[in-house]
Design an enzyme around this catalytic site. Structure first.
Site, mmCIF file in Angstrom:
data_model
loop_
_atom_site.group_PDB
_atom_site.id
_atom_site.type_symbol
_atom_site.label_atom_id
_atom_site.label_comp_id
_atom_site.label_asym_id
_atom_site.label_seq_id
_atom_site.Cartn_x
_atom_site.Cartn_y
_atom_site.Cartn_z
ATOM 1 N N LYS A 81 49.579 34.681 29.612
ATOM 2 C CA LYS A 81 48.891 35.909 29.628
ATOM 3 C C LYS A 81 49.364 36.689 30.878
ATOM 4 O O LYS A 81 49.012 36.359 32.023
ATOM 5 C CB LYS A 81 47.174 35.392 29.724
ATOM 6 N N GLU B 7 48.017 29.848 43.123
ATOM 7 C CA GLU B 7 48.843 30.419 44.108
ATOM 8 C C GLU B 7 48.201 31.815 44.215
ATOM 9 O O GLU B 7 48.046 32.769 43.417
ATOM 10 C CB GLU B 7 50.170 30.688 43.701
ATOM 11 N N CYS C 42 53.155 38.499 47.685
ATOM 12 C CA CYS C 42 52.106 37.630 48.171
ATOM 13 C C CYS C 42 52.699 37.285 49.803
ATOM 14 O O CYS C 42 51.819 36.974 50.528
ATOM 15 C CB CYS C 42 51.713 36.664 47.573
ATOM 16 N N GLU D 275 43.704 41.102 52.803
ATOM 17 C CA GLU D 275 44.784 41.572 52.138
ATOM 18 C C GLU D 275 44.889 42.952 51.412
ATOM 19 O O GLU D 275 44.045 43.209 50.966
ATOM 20 C CB GLU D 275 45.269 40.422 50.856
HETATM 21 P P1 NDP Z 1 44.457 39.419 39.972
HETATM 22 O O1 NDP Z 1 43.958 38.261 40.372
HETATM 23 O O2 NDP Z 1 43.702 40.649 39.510
HETATM 24 O O3 NDP Z 1 45.252 39.129 38.374
HETATM 25 C C1 NDP Z 1 46.129 38.010 38.147
HETATM 26 C C2 NDP Z 1 45.941 37.510 36.856
HETATM 27 O O4 NDP Z 1 44.873 37.146 36.386
HETATM 28 C C3 NDP Z 1 46.210 38.771 35.683
HETATM 29 O O5 NDP Z 1 47.024 38.371 34.626
HETATM 30 C C4 NDP Z 1 44.918 39.068 35.222
HETATM 31 O O6 NDP Z 1 44.770 39.904 34.212
HETATM 32 C C5 NDP Z 1 44.190 37.720 35.245
HETATM 33 N N1 NDP Z 1 42.857 37.561 35.291
HETATM 34 C C6 NDP Z 1 41.982 38.462 35.703
HETATM 35 N N2 NDP Z 1 40.532 38.045 35.651
HETATM 36 C C7 NDP Z 1 40.688 36.856 35.173
HETATM 37 C C8 NDP Z 1 39.760 36.003 34.444
HETATM 38 N N3 NDP Z 1 38.656 36.335 34.889
HETATM 39 N N4 NDP Z 1 40.244 34.987 34.044
HETATM 40 C C9 NDP Z 1 41.687 34.744 33.999
HETATM 41 N N5 NDP Z 1 42.476 35.549 34.057
HETATM 42 C C10 NDP Z 1 42.232 36.647 34.721
HETATM 43 O O7 NDP Z 1 45.845 39.594 40.747
HETATM 44 P P2 NDP Z 1 46.774 40.787 40.590
HETATM 45 O O8 NDP Z 1 47.665 40.805 39.374
HETATM 46 O O9 NDP Z 1 45.892 42.044 41.296
HETATM 47 O O10 NDP Z 1 48.020 40.592 41.691
HETATM 48 C C11 NDP Z 1 48.055 40.594 43.010
HETATM 49 C C12 NDP Z 1 47.654 39.412 43.535
HETATM 50 O O11 NDP Z 1 48.310 38.240 43.254
HETATM 51 C C13 NDP Z 1 47.454 39.385 45.178
HETATM 52 O O12 NDP Z 1 46.322 38.870 45.834
HETATM 53 C C14 NDP Z 1 48.679 38.638 45.651
HETATM 54 O O13 NDP Z 1 48.550 38.143 46.934
HETATM 55 C C15 NDP Z 1 48.565 37.722 44.569
HETATM 56 N N6 NDP Z 1 49.933 36.985 44.278
HETATM 57 C C16 NDP Z 1 50.083 35.670 44.878
HETATM 58 C C17 NDP Z 1 51.100 34.873 44.798
HETATM 59 C C18 NDP Z 1 51.280 33.441 45.396
HETATM 60 O O14 NDP Z 1 52.307 32.962 45.071
HETATM 61 N N7 NDP Z 1 50.532 33.069 46.021
HETATM 62 C C19 NDP Z 1 52.579 35.473 44.364
HETATM 63 C C20 NDP Z 1 52.134 36.949 44.111
HETATM 64 C C21 NDP Z 1 50.832 37.658 43.810
HETATM 65 P P3 NDP Z 1 44.823 41.513 34.083
HETATM 66 O O15 NDP Z 1 45.910 42.064 35.105
HETATM 67 O O16 NDP Z 1 44.928 41.682 32.792
HETATM 68 O O17 NDP Z 1 43.332 41.766 34.654
#
Ligand code: NDP
Length: 480
Positions: free
Chosen positions: A173, A248, A282, A384
């Site tokens: 997803k 992560e 991140c 962040e």
């Molecule tokens: P989100 O947490 O908003 O979304 C991540 C994924 O989860 C998306 O595919 C999102 O779908 C999905 N999602 C959202 N709500 C749910 C739910 N209730 N159940 C299951 N899946 C869900 O993160 P962002 O996309 O905004 O990405 C940025 C974040 O990712 C930052 O905080 C960054 O630090 C972190 N990150 C961490 C990394 C690491 O390795 N530690 C690396 C890269 C980023 P949708 O977008 O369709 O809502």
């Protein structure tokens, strides 16, 4: 305009409801594609297809066959590098140069690396006086991969490669904001001979499609990369059916510059750590801690360097900073910049919207910002932001630097800049993070543990850690 579909059992299909969502190019604010707005039923179909694949030939695939599939996927991504880089740049607003030199090559490397890793994987053997134990390593089964928008194919392949190499069937997803390269990857897996149902993609909103995947009883593992708040929801939901979970999450990483550092090296490193991918990594070093004796000189040089960065059209070869991923995300970043001022910070450069040609005027651009004068404990300096914003803070000595660096709820990474080797080791050991770089940043060996402490996540990815996550061990004890 592209019409993307879910990829289920090797076929492109719309959402059962027929509903779609728009995908926007954040640099121009124009709609470039639609994706299915999938729901529980679509996720259920994809999980069913994945289960069927495990019952079929994929369930009996040899290590060599799985590794060969990963190599074939890598070859195909490599052959389509330019096309995939363009999709990634249009979808995310990142410079085409970044997509071509970092994102897509890394996806190739991920598949090649895990093809090799699984070929060389070993399992345990424990001898007793009157019995032998050996360990069988088995895939989890159907696994869900949920990925964010900042590094779409890079992070999806980082999970898909070990999941497939170890024999799982995948339901992915991707972020609804950046679905293009996940859709392309699904086509590639099928094109190179991946059995139907081995790699499924369900597009749509996180709260609907993502949540349905996390709570599906047949799914045995969830590998999630995203924000800390979403990670909390995902972890809680997955616990209800005792799924294996890897989280992560976010970071607020420190760049620690000591006065004995190589100045030019540290400056270049701080700029790269602060602004790569427009600050949307991140691991970005968004808090720059500088020894007080060096602080003013460092800030002046940092501001000059940041003002020299080329911001603009992501499709231009010389662009260094593209758009943020969406206008909504730009608003979040701008709210933090305003908060920085409220909290007493001085914006030394940037933080406003650039003047760009008409075709980019509606894009989600913001000029890279350097903020000084903030308390290191304030919200701007500890939460962040995930954009092109760094805060700079002076420190008095080593202990003070470590105290500031550790003073957030995150614990993902840090970089330490010093020519004193003993200090480098001491500080690295004292930092409460999962990853430390010394005199470098984001240098990656795919074998090393990748992950964070505190609210930056649970578990580690990379090399043997990923292989262990996507498998479960079974011991067999044979009486002699
Ligand atoms: P989100 O947490 O908003 O979304 C991540 C994924 O989860 C998306 O595919 C999102 O779908 C999905 N999602 C959202 N709500 C749910 C739910 N209730 N159940 C299951 N899946 C869900 O993160 P962002 O996309 O905004 O990405 C940025 C974040 O990712 C930052 O905080 C960054 O630090 C972190 N990150 C961490 C990394 C690491 O390795 N530690 C690396 C890269 C980023 P949708 O977008 O369709 O809502």
């Amino acid at each position: 305009m592209d019409v993307l579909h879910n990829h289920i059992a090797g076929l492109d299909v719309p959402a059962a409801s027929g509903a779609t969502m728009d995908v926007v190019n954040p640099a121009t604010n124009s709609v470039i594609a639609t994706i299915p707005d999938s729901g529980e039923g679509d996720v259920h179909s994809a999980v069913g297809a994945a289960s069927d694949a495990l019952q079929g030939s994929w369930g009996h695939a040899t290590v060599a066959e799985r590794a060969d599939l990963c190599d074939a996927i890598a070859d195909c991504i490599e052959a389509r590098l330019d096309e995939l880089a363009e999709l990634e740049s249009l979808d995310t607003g990142k410079p085409i140069r970044t997509a071509r030199s970092i994102d897509i090559p890394r996806a190739v490397a991920n598949f090649r690396f895990f093809a090799g890793a699984v070929r060389h994987q070993q399992t345990g053997f424990h001898e007793m006086a009157d019995a032998l134990n050996y360990t069988l390593r088995r895939p989890l089964g159907v696994v869900g991969l949920i990925t964010p928008w900042n590094l779409p194919l890079y992070l999806l392949s980082w999970k898909a490669a070990p999941a497939l190499a170890t024999g799982n069937a995948v339901v992915a997803k991707p972020s609804e904001l950046t679905p293009m390269t996940a859709a392309a990857l699904a086509q590639i897996v099928t094109e190179v001979g991946g059995p139907p149902g081995v790699f499924n993609v369900v597009h749509g909103a996180g709260a609907a499609a993502g949540a349905a995947l996390v709570s599906h009883p047949t799914v045995r593992g969830i590998s999630f990369t995203g924000g800390t708040q979403t990670g909390r929801i995902v972890g809680a939901a997955a616990a209800q059916s005792f799924k294996k979970v890897s989280l992560e999450l976010g970071g607020k990483n420190a760049t620690l510059v000591f006065d004995d550092a190589d100045f030019d090296l540290a400056l270049a490193g701080a700029v790269r750590a602060g602004f790569t991918n427009t600050g949307q990594v991140c691991l970005c070093g968004s808090r720059i801690l500088v020894e007080a004796s060096l602080h003013d000189r460092f800030v002046d040089a940092l501001v000059a360097r940041v003002e020299g960065m080329r911001l603009g059209d992501p499709q231009r070869e010389d662009t260094e900073l593209g758009a943020l991923v969406s206008r909504a995300h730009r608003e979040k970043v701008e709210r933090y910049i305003a908060l920085g001022v409220e909290e007493g910070g001085q914006i030394r450069t940037g933080g406003d919207r650039p003047k760009l040609p008409d075709d980019l005027a509606q894009g989600a651009f913001v000029r890279p910002a350097v903020i000084t004068g903030l308390a290191p404990t304030c919200r701007t300096a500890t939460e962040e932001i995930f954009g092109p914003v760094v805060t700079v803070h002076p420190f008095e000595d080593e202990a003070h630097a470590v105290q500031i660096a550790n003073g957030t709820r995150y614990g993902l990474s840090a970089s330490v800049w010093t020519t004193d080797l003993a200090r480098a080791h001491r500080v690295s050991a004292a930092l409460d993070v999962g990853m430390v770089w010394v005199n470098t940043w984001l240098k990656r060996d795919l074998r090393v543990p990748f992950g964070g402490t505190k609210e930056s996540g649970v578990g580690r990815e990379g090399g043997a850690y990923s292989l262990a996550f996507f498998t479960q061990d079974k011991n067999v004890c044979v009486q002699l």
